[in-house]
Design a protein around this motif. Structure first.
Motif: not given
Length: 489
Positions: A340-366
């Motif tokens: 939930x802390x990670x989601x509150x940020x500006x962006x989440x990067x997953x360059x090695x695909x640890x969670x899946x195929x999506x390598x970058x996502x925009x966070x909630x920006x709070x």
């Protein structure tokens, strides 16, 4: 070598985990040296446990952590040697003896299971060598005979180690006679002979009214009844094992302080909210997909997530991002824990695909932070300190990812002396990696006091201990526990 007994259920969520914890506490109260064991668990509610002989720590199911508490012993990874943590509808991360083994889709895991039996048997041997009694918990139901050829969690394990099985049926959901008799009917003889009796769980009302039901089960199965347990109200004071229980915890939104918690698709470690739920003037409302975050909420908490990027996408698909921004505009407080802390940020990067195929996502920006997923997982018990309220905290970390950014210059707390988390400039939004944040009574008192709530009177661990004692007392009162324990071998 210890004797052992195993509780299996006619289905999922029949109360096996609670009854194993209660039986562990009961046996401990009788002076026995007892240990819990679950060969295979599937849950994103994980706990930190020692790896005997190693300096580091590993993961087990939260239920086995609770059962170890009931036994009065420190949890170890051997109490739950195989833990599956779902990352999608068809795949899970596999934890073996506390460490990440890999990931697998459900179909692939069925092929992999027999190879994991070596780890199960190794952990089993270690526990039996140090106890008088081992109480084993099955997973799901032995009636899932389509899974029997490669089973390591129920009868596949019971027959291999020759441990007697007690079947648990849930009368509250209805059809308990059929579920027990049906289990007897479809099990092969090799498995059926392992069952020495059954327990009826979650009964409400006059138990004498079920005497004809007991007689019917006897006619159909020949199995011994160890008794009928009433609805155990103390179970509500224990951490729930998995997200199945959330549907019973949604709340009505009428408390003095309403705390809204969106039910993320891969929600994890939501027992972080239990100490808040236990406060008289606080109502925690778990919000299911498709429903709006309640405007009456003064605090929104984003809990842990096993798949941060996927849950971010689902969060937006539900329209919760707009609800959260509106909550923020109204002056509402927001807390993010771990994922939930990670989601509150500006962006989440997953360059090695640890969670899946999506390598970058925009966070909630709070929060002005960014997170990069990294392969090395942090798993540890920690001592912490609240930077804002100057009070000590204890808890644990289980997470992937490193979070950095300007708002981390205002850390929410320190963990083992190092700064952790981030706080917004006005102090209304904060996030951290500490699970167990609200367990400290003094922190609850001071944080909820900022919202005009008189709280923090009870030590949450003491509440859990008392609940375990209450459940053990009810089991002694309503079950033939002498006969139950005598079946162990």
């Amino acid at each position: 070598m210890a004797k052992a007994i195993m509780l299996q259920g006619t289905g999922s969520d029949v109360g096996k985990s609670v009854l194993v914890a209660g039986l562990c506490r009961l046996a401990r109260n009788r002076g026995m040296n007892v240990r819990p064991f679950k060969p295979q668990n599937m849950s994103n509610n994980a706990a930190v446990a020692a790896i005997p002989g190693e300096a580091g720590a590993g993961e087990i199911g939260r239920a086995q952590w609770l059962q170890a508490l009931a036994c009065g012993v420190e949890p170890t990874v051997h109490m739950n040697p195989v833990l599956l943590k779902p990352q999608s509808d068809t795949g899970s991360q596999i934890i073996v003896q506390g460490k990440v083994f890999g990931t697998a889709r459900a179909a692939d895991y069925q092929v992999l299971k027999p190879k994991l039996m070596d780890a199960v048997m190794d952990s089993w041997g270690r526990l039996k060598a140090e106890a008088d009694l081992v109480v084993v918990e099955g997973a799901g139901s032995p009636a899932e005979i389509n899974l029997r050829p490669r089973d390591i969690a129920n009868m596949g394990f019971a027959t291999k180690v020759d441990v007697p099985v007690v079947l648990v049926g849930d009368i509250h959901r209805g059809g308990v006679i059929a579920s027990i008799a049906g289990t007897h009917l479809i099990l092969p003889e090799e498995d059926r002979r392992m069952i020495c009796g059954y327990i009826i769980n979650k009964f409400r009302g006059d138990v004498s009214l079920f005497s004809d039901g007991i007689a019917a089960i006897q006619r159909f199965t020949g199995w011994q009844s160890f008794g009928v347990l009433p609805w155990l109200s103390a179970a509500s004071r224990l951490p729930a094992e998995d997200s199945v229980a959330i549907e019973r915890m949604k709340g009505m939104g009428t408390g003095k302080l309403i705390v809204a918690v969106p039910i993320l698709g891969r929600i994890s470690n939501f027992d972080d909210l239990d100490p808040l739920s236990a406060e008289d003037d606080v109502e925690v409302v778990f919000v299911p997909p498709g429903e709006r975050l309640p405007e009456a909420a003064r605090l929104v908490i984003l809990p842990g997530s096993k798949s941060t990027i996927a849950d971010l996408a689902a969060f937006r698909a539900n329209g919760w991002n707009a609800d959260l921004l509106a909550h923020r505009a109204r002056g509402g407080a927001i807390i993010g824990i771990c994922g939930g802390y990670q989601m509150l940020g500006r962006r989440v990067f997953d360059p090695q695909g640890i969670e899946g195929n999506v390598r970058e996502a925009e966070g909630l920006g709070l929060l002005d932070v960014e997170t990069v997923m990294e392969p090395e997982k942090t798993v540890r018990d920690v001592a912490a300190h609240s930077s804002v309220f100057d009070v000590p905290l204890r808890g644990y970390e289980i997470h992937l990812g490193r979070t950095t950014g300007p708002d981390t210059a205002r850390p929410a707390l320190t963990i083992n002396g190092a700064p952790d988390g981030a706080v917004s400039t006005d102090g209304m939004v904060f996030g951290c990696y500490l699970h167990g944040l609200f367990e400290a009574a003094e922190f609850r008192r001071k944080y909820l006091g900022t919202m005009g709530i008189d709280a923090g009177k009870a030590d949450h661990r003491a509440v859990v201990e008392a609940a375990l004692d209450d459940i053990a007392t009810e089991m002694e009162r309503h079950l033939d526990c002498d006969a139950l324990l005598a079946t162990a071998r």
